[in-house]
Design a protein around this motif. Structure first.
Motif, short mmCIF file in Angstrom:
data_model
loop_
_atom_site.label_atom_id
_atom_site.label_comp_id
_atom_site.label_asym_id
_atom_site.label_seq_id
_atom_site.Cartn_x
_atom_site.Cartn_y
_atom_site.Cartn_z
N ILE B 2 19.33 -29.89 40.69
CA ILE B 2 19.76 -30.46 41.80
C ILE B 2 19.19 -29.94 42.70
O ILE B 2 17.82 -29.06 42.75
CB ILE B 2 21.06 -29.19 41.23
N ARG B 4 18.67 -27.64 45.82
CA ARG B 4 18.67 -26.18 46.19
C ARG B 4 19.74 -26.04 48.01
O ARG B 4 20.68 -26.00 47.61
CB ARG B 4 18.65 -25.25 46.05
N GLU B 7 22.87 -27.59 47.83
CA GLU B 7 24.20 -27.41 47.32
C GLU B 7 23.96 -26.00 48.77
O GLU B 7 25.97 -26.01 48.59
CB GLU B 7 23.29 -26.54 46.03
N ALA B 123 28.43 -32.34 45.30
CA ALA B 123 27.98 -30.56 46.08
C ALA B 123 28.98 -30.30 46.91
O ALA B 123 29.69 -29.10 46.13
CB ALA B 123 26.65 -30.27 46.27
N VAL B 128 29.19 -25.85 42.78
CA VAL B 128 28.42 -25.09 41.31
C VAL B 128 28.69 -24.16 41.47
O VAL B 128 28.20 -23.76 39.49
CB VAL B 128 26.56 -25.62 41.93
N SER B 129 29.15 -23.48 42.03
CA SER B 129 29.44 -21.95 41.53
C SER B 129 30.66 -21.86 40.27
O SER B 129 30.99 -21.07 39.13
CB SER B 129 29.69 -20.82 42.90
N GLU B 132 28.91 -22.64 37.15
CA GLU B 132 27.64 -21.86 36.52
C GLU B 132 29.16 -20.78 36.43
O GLU B 132 28.77 -20.66 35.12
CB GLU B 132 27.88 -21.24 38.05
N ARG B 163 27.76 -34.57 37.80
CA ARG B 163 27.94 -33.07 37.89
C ARG B 163 27.27 -32.05 36.86
O ARG B 163 26.35 -31.28 36.75
CB ARG B 163 28.33 -32.89 38.75
N TYR B 164 27.99 -32.40 36.07
CA TYR B 164 28.06 -31.64 35.04
C TYR B 164 26.23 -31.58 34.37
O TYR B 164 25.69 -30.66 33.60
CB TYR B 164 28.85 -31.87 33.32
N TYR B 167 23.53 -30.33 36.30
CA TYR B 167 23.34 -28.97 36.00
C TYR B 167 23.07 -28.43 34.11
O TYR B 167 22.71 -27.24 34.55
CB TYR B 167 24.81 -28.12 36.92
#
Lengths: 122, 269
Positions: B2, B4, B7, B123, B128-129, B132, B163-164, B167
């Motif tokens: 990803i 950063r 994001e 994003a 992304v959180s 996570e 996305r998955y 990450y």
């Protein structure tokens, strides 16, 4: 000899070819100078020697690496952004004329509205 | 992998407008930035456009009218993509300089800009959180969970899966196929590192979960299958256990498949 197994195989293959070429000359009687003279000359390989060399190369490759997918797969399965495909898929090369006309009409309407809003605020 | 910086920018935009819970309200963000959102009815082949209206010193995003376009999630992605062109400073500078942007091929001035706007859109729509947080509880997600994540955040199933995969630390890959033919393959970093960078097949393998979905239009649930990597990666010498989960993407003819590869940690060099 290198520790690299790939280099070892290559070296052994080259050694085997040199040994094979020298064998008919009765290597026991060959001096260092004669070997060097042979190596410095332009050696023409016979067809069978060429085929043997090619086989060694192929066997070397088969033993060392996985087969690779064709370039066709690689091109198809590589892209700069995976999302791009999603956003662009089935999209036409150009915006349709009627879409463009609608955009132009709505732009004019929006501009008129924004200008009126600005005037009333001022 | 990803991006950063993008994001972070998407996180800041969401936080600025209080968009911390699902789904992200794009209208609130656009309104907060005084960007006009204008729906376009005749939108066949059109996915969106952002312009800077010099006379009004204002931005406008034209997008396909949801009443005339097939997928609301896709429209959201397009609007988020155009917002990416607005929020990424170097893109905005180009827009202000008079270079408008159509989300169609053939009108793209720079592919790198498109990639960045896509990354921003993805994003912005699924933080992304959130991924996570999900992966903190368990190190992987099932396809059903990924689909639910897409639903919750009103992002498309495909975007959620990408996305998955981009990450996760799991060795997995996303495959999209249509009528039995592969159209996209995206491996996770871990799968890529193990050598699963490409599949060795252009068609969906027989007996796979995706194959069963193709052959039976009545199946509308997640279809599963267990096999080995030889099925999808016939050119690779190494063989690992492979779990497949496939799902039909509405009536589009597309099938989304998640391939999860099992391997021992000491195999990883």
């Amino acid at each position: 000899m290198s520790d690299d197994p790939k280099a070892n195989r290559e070296e052994r293959a080259v050694d085997a070819l040199i040994t094979g070429a020298l064998h008919s000359w009765s290597p026991k009687d060959v001096s260092e100078a004669e070997v060097n003279e042979f190596l410095s000359s332009n050696v023409e390989l016979t067809e069978s020697e060429k085929a043997a060399l090619k086989r060694v190369h192929e066997q070397f490759l088969a033993g060392q690496t996985n087969a690779e997918p064709s370039n066709e797969f690689i091109e198809e399965q590589t892209m700069e952004s995976p999302y791009m495909a999603m956003n662009r898929e089935n999209a036409k090369d150009q915006v349709a004329a009627e879409t463009r006309q609608e955009v132009e009409r709505k732009r004019a309407e929006l501009l008129a509205k924004l200008k009126a809003k600005k005037r009333s605020a001022g | 992998m990803i991006n950063r910086a993008i994001e972070k920018l998407a996180d800041e935009v969401r936080a600025s407008y209080g968009q911390t819970i699902a789904p992200v309200n794009l209208e609130v963000i656009a309104e907060g930035e005084s960007i006009s959102l204008v729906p376009i009815e005749k939108s066949e082949g059109f996915h969106g456009r952002i312009e800077f209206l010099r006379e009004a010193a204002s931005f406008v995003i034209y997008y396909p009218d949801p009443n005339f376009a097939p997928s609301r999630q896709r429209i959201r992605f397009s609007i988020a993509h155009e917002l990416g062109h607005y929020f990424i400073e170097s893109h905005r500078e180009l827009l202000v300089a008079g270079k408008s942007h159509d989300s169609t091929p053939g009108f793209i001035c720079d592919n790198a800009l498109e990639v960045e706007a896509d990354e921003f859109a993805a994003a912005l729509l699924i933080p992304v959180s959130h991924i996570e947080q999900r992966l903190r509880r368990r190190s992987f997600m099932t396809l059903a969970e990924i689909l639910k994540m897409g639903d919750d955040w009103q992002s498309s199933a495909r975007s959620a899966a990408i996305r998955y995969v981009r990450y996760t630390g799991e060795a997995c890959a996303m495959v999209v196929s249509k009528q039995g033919k592969l159209t996209r393959y995206i491996p996770s970093d871990e799968a890529d590192g193990l050598g699963y960078r490409f599949t060795g097949t252009k068609i969906v393998p027989e007996s796979s979960a995706a194959h069963r979905l193709n052959n039976d239009p009545s199946k509308h649930e997640v279809e599963e299958s267990h096999s080995t990597t030889k099925r999808w990666f016939p050119y690779l010498r190494d063989e690992h256990d492979l779990h497949e989960e496939s799902f039909r993407l509405g009536g589009s003819g597309y099938v989304l498949t998640l391939l999860s590869i099992s391997y021992d940690e000491d195999e990883r060099e």
